[in-house]
Design a protein around this motif. Sequence first.
Motif, short mmCIF file in Angstrom:
data_model
loop_
_atom_site.label_atom_id
_atom_site.label_comp_id
_atom_site.label_asym_id
_atom_site.label_seq_id
_atom_site.Cartn_x
_atom_site.Cartn_y
_atom_site.Cartn_z
N SER A 21 0.85 -1.19 0.00
CA SER A 21 0.00 0.00 0.00
C SER A 21 0.88 1.24 0.00
N SER A 30 -6.39 12.19 -6.81
CA SER A 30 -7.00 11.57 -7.99
C SER A 30 -6.39 12.05 -9.29
N THR A 55 -8.42 4.67 -14.88
CA THR A 55 -8.13 3.30 -14.46
C THR A 55 -7.13 2.61 -15.38
N SER A 70 -3.64 -0.87 -8.40
CA SER A 70 -4.98 -0.30 -8.31
C SER A 70 -4.90 0.93 -7.41
N ARG A 71 -5.97 1.70 -7.42
CA ARG A 71 -6.00 2.90 -6.58
C ARG A 71 -7.39 3.07 -6.01
N ASP A 72 -7.43 3.67 -4.82
CA ASP A 72 -8.68 4.04 -4.17
C ASP A 72 -8.58 5.53 -3.89
N ASN A 73 -9.19 6.33 -4.74
CA ASN A 73 -9.04 7.77 -4.61
C ASN A 73 -9.72 8.31 -3.35
N ALA A 74 -10.73 7.59 -2.86
CA ALA A 74 -11.39 8.02 -1.63
C ALA A 74 -10.47 7.86 -0.43
N LYS A 75 -9.54 6.92 -0.52
CA LYS A 75 -8.60 6.68 0.58
C LYS A 75 -7.21 7.25 0.29
N THR A 77 -4.98 6.21 -1.69
CA THR A 77 -4.07 5.07 -1.58
C THR A 77 -3.96 4.33 -2.91
N TYR A 79 -2.29 0.65 -4.51
CA TYR A 79 -1.93 -0.69 -4.07
C TYR A 79 -1.13 -1.40 -5.15
#
Length: 115
Positions: A21, A30, A55, A70-75, A77, A79
């Motif tokens: 992470s 983002s 993406t 991958s990415r989680d823009n809300a977090k 973060t 990965y």
Amino acid sequence: QVQLVESGGGLVQPGGSLRLSCAASGSGFSNYVMSWYRQAPGKQREWVAIIYSGTSTNYADSVKGRFTISRDNAKNTVYLQMNSLKPEDTAAYYCSAYQRPYTYWGQGTQVTVSS
């Protein structure tokens, strides 16, 4: 300015899996192009994977089919899921964030693949 902190490294047996992470501070995550690099002892840092602000992704041939970024823009973060690990994957892994003209780096996390 962005600060990046990697985590999730460790010792794993050949054929095993790890998920790295990279948590980013600051705003605008983002919009950043995020990448993973690695550097093995005595070798130059090499690019591993990239994910754009959407993406779209791309991978080095050496990890294609085994690693997933991958990415989680809300977090804030990104990965790196690493499967079917090999001893040659042993390295310090770094994430980077790019938004022209700046590139930011984390401090790295060590991955060791050994039996």
